[in-house]
Enzyme design. Structure first.
Site, PDB file in Angstrom:
ATOM      1  N   THR A   1     -15.357 -15.600   5.006  1.00 37.58           N
ATOM      2  CA  THR A   1     -14.784 -16.946   5.143  1.00 37.58           C
ATOM      3  C   THR A   1     -14.749 -17.448   6.577  1.00 37.58           C
ATOM      4  O   THR A   1     -14.592 -18.657   6.797  1.00 37.58           O
ATOM      5  CB  THR A   1     -13.376 -16.985   4.534  1.00 37.58           C
TER       6      THR A   1
ATOM      7  N   TYR B   1      -7.357 -20.289  13.888  1.00 34.60           N
ATOM      8  CA  TYR B   1      -7.090 -19.658  12.591  1.00 34.60           C
ATOM      9  C   TYR B   1      -8.271 -18.849  12.078  1.00 34.60           C
ATOM     10  O   TYR B   1      -9.371 -18.923  12.584  1.00 34.60           O
ATOM     11  CB  TYR B   1      -6.573 -20.642  11.552  1.00 34.60           C
ATOM     12  N   GLU B   2      -7.948 -18.016  11.080  1.00 33.52           N
ATOM     13  CA  GLU B   2      -8.846 -16.973  10.563  1.00 33.52           C
ATOM     14  C   GLU B   2      -9.327 -16.041  11.674  1.00 33.52           C
ATOM     15  O   GLU B   2     -10.466 -15.575  11.693  1.00 33.52           O
ATOM     16  CB  GLU B   2     -10.015 -17.568   9.777  1.00 33.52           C
ATOM     17  N   GLY B   3      -8.416 -15.805  12.600  1.00 35.86           N
ATOM     18  CA  GLY B   3      -8.705 -14.936  13.736  1.00 35.86           C
ATOM     19  C   GLY B   3      -9.017 -15.757  14.965  1.00 35.86           C
ATOM     20  O   GLY B   3      -9.967 -16.541  14.978  1.00 35.86           O
TER      21      GLY B   3
END
Length: 392
Positions: free
Chosen positions: A254, A375-377
């Site tokens: 993702t 976000y998402e890392g």
């Protein structure tokens, strides 16, 4: 030297089907989503118009496989959907993006019964699907999460969930949530976490207030609170103890979609800037005719296209499940989001004072772009992921 044929170079082209999809998504985005983007941002409200348009056009959760009533779009096609929606409204692009994030653990690891229970409603557009991993003190360090799930063997093997999750996209809108919790507090770090499906209607499951954010204001971000939430045993995703592995595998896939979102934001900003400089006149001629402006535009366009190619390659690797996906997914997300921040900032600069006002969408695009670096890392974490892959 091996013979190189024209078909080898076709690998670097999107298919006719992909380009037809792009045209279809762009038409929906410009007609049904763009007209509401400014109001959605100003009012900090969920983009229901975009939601409805995406459902009607089958772009709501295009990644869901056909066997679960989805359209079965491949990873690149899903990226194109997200990219084209983000080109006009980053908040709206989080609908298909987070639907993939929330449901990807099921696609990767759930048993057939769980998939057949939860994926068809998502494919039909009956709900969004959110993802609960981060906590206030467990962001980049996910293994330090405090959320707990206690096994209750006396009640048919259900689990009792307690704790909280932070920064959850589309929280309160979604009916379904993939939630990660520690199930063996004394177990080995990283092998003591389990994934569960939590339903909005579960007793004891509540939400915090909406976060007041710099950007993506149309996508509600809230905390999830669990107070003795009883989860039936058949809602465990994958094996008990494999939750963190599933979560990290999910992010490998993702992160590519966040790269696609970043490309869309950057492309939208570039389009707006090009249109403006062709009309704006100073010193008796279009500012587009000044070499300094042309250099800025050329750099912006090169960076966007380089990022797009990285994301598309990562999407192809995601579809194939290549072993080097971790590197390419992290690199694509990191580079594309850095490009989005730079290009949107430069686009605001090209419009001068006008770019700083809400009369144009560029200030919104610049605010929206920032979150793609977080976000998402965070991009610092992406660089760590990429480096570890190199050093193995």
């Amino acid at each position: 030297m091996p013979t190189v044929t024209s078909t080898d170079f076709d690998l670097f082209r999107t298919s006719d089907d992909h380009e037809a999809l792009r045209e279809a998504v762009r038409a929906v985005a410009e007609d049904k989503i763009a007209p509401f983007a400014a109001a959605v941002d100003e009012e900090a409200r969920y983009p229901q118009e975009a939601h409805d348009a995406l459902v009607a056009s089958d772009f709501f959760a295009p990644h869901v496989p056909e066997e679960y009533d989805g359209v079965g779009a491949d990873a690149l096609a899903t990226c194109i959907v997200i990219e084209e929606v983000a080109r006009v409204d980053a908040s709206a692009s989080l609908i298909p993006a987070v639907n993939k994030l929330g449901s990807m653990p099921l696609i990767l690891a759930a048993d057939e019964d769980l998939k057949r229970r939860y994926l068809p409603p998502l494919a039909h557009g009956e709900t969004t699907f959110s993802y609960g991993l981060s906590e206030r003190e467990a962001g980049s360090d996910t293994a330090s999460m405090k959320c707990r799930a206690r096994h209750d063997a006396a009640d048919g093997g259900s689990w009792i969930l307690n704790g909280q999750k932070s920064w959850i996209t589309n929280a309160g809108v979604s009916e379904y949530y993939t939630v990660l919790a520690v199930t063996d507090p004394d177990g080995p770090r990283g092998n003591n976490v389990t994934a569960f499906v939590v339903e909005k209607s579960d007793a004891g499951f509540t939400f915090g207030e909406k976060e007041r954010k710099l950007g993506i204001k149309g996508s509600p971000t809230r905390e999830l609170h669990f107070d003795n939430v009883r989860i039936p045993g058949d809602r465990v995703v994958g094996q008990v103890g494999d939750g963190l592995k599933i979560a990290l595998r999910t992010l490998d896939h993702t992160r590519v979609t966040i790269g696609a979102q970043a490309i869309g934001i950057a492309q939208g900003a570039l389009d707006q800037a090009v249109a403006y400089v062709k009309e704006r006149k100073q010193f008796g001629k279009r500012i587009a005719d000044f070499q300094g402006i042309q250099f800025m535009l050329a750099d912006m366009a090169m960076e966007v296209e380089a990022a797009r190619q990285m994301v598309y390659v990562a999407a192809a690797k995601s579809e194939r499940g290549d072993k080097d996906l971790s590197f390419f997914g992290a690199a694509a997300k990191c580079y594309a989001s850095d490009v989005a921040m730079k290009v949107t900032t430069d686009a605001v600069q090209l419009l001068g004072g006008a770019g700083y006002t809400k009369d144009f969408p560029l200030e919104r695009m610049m605010r929206d772009a920032k979150i793609t670096q977080i976000y998402e890392g965070t991009n610092q974490i992406q660089r760590i992921v990429a480096a570890r892959q190199l050093l193995r």
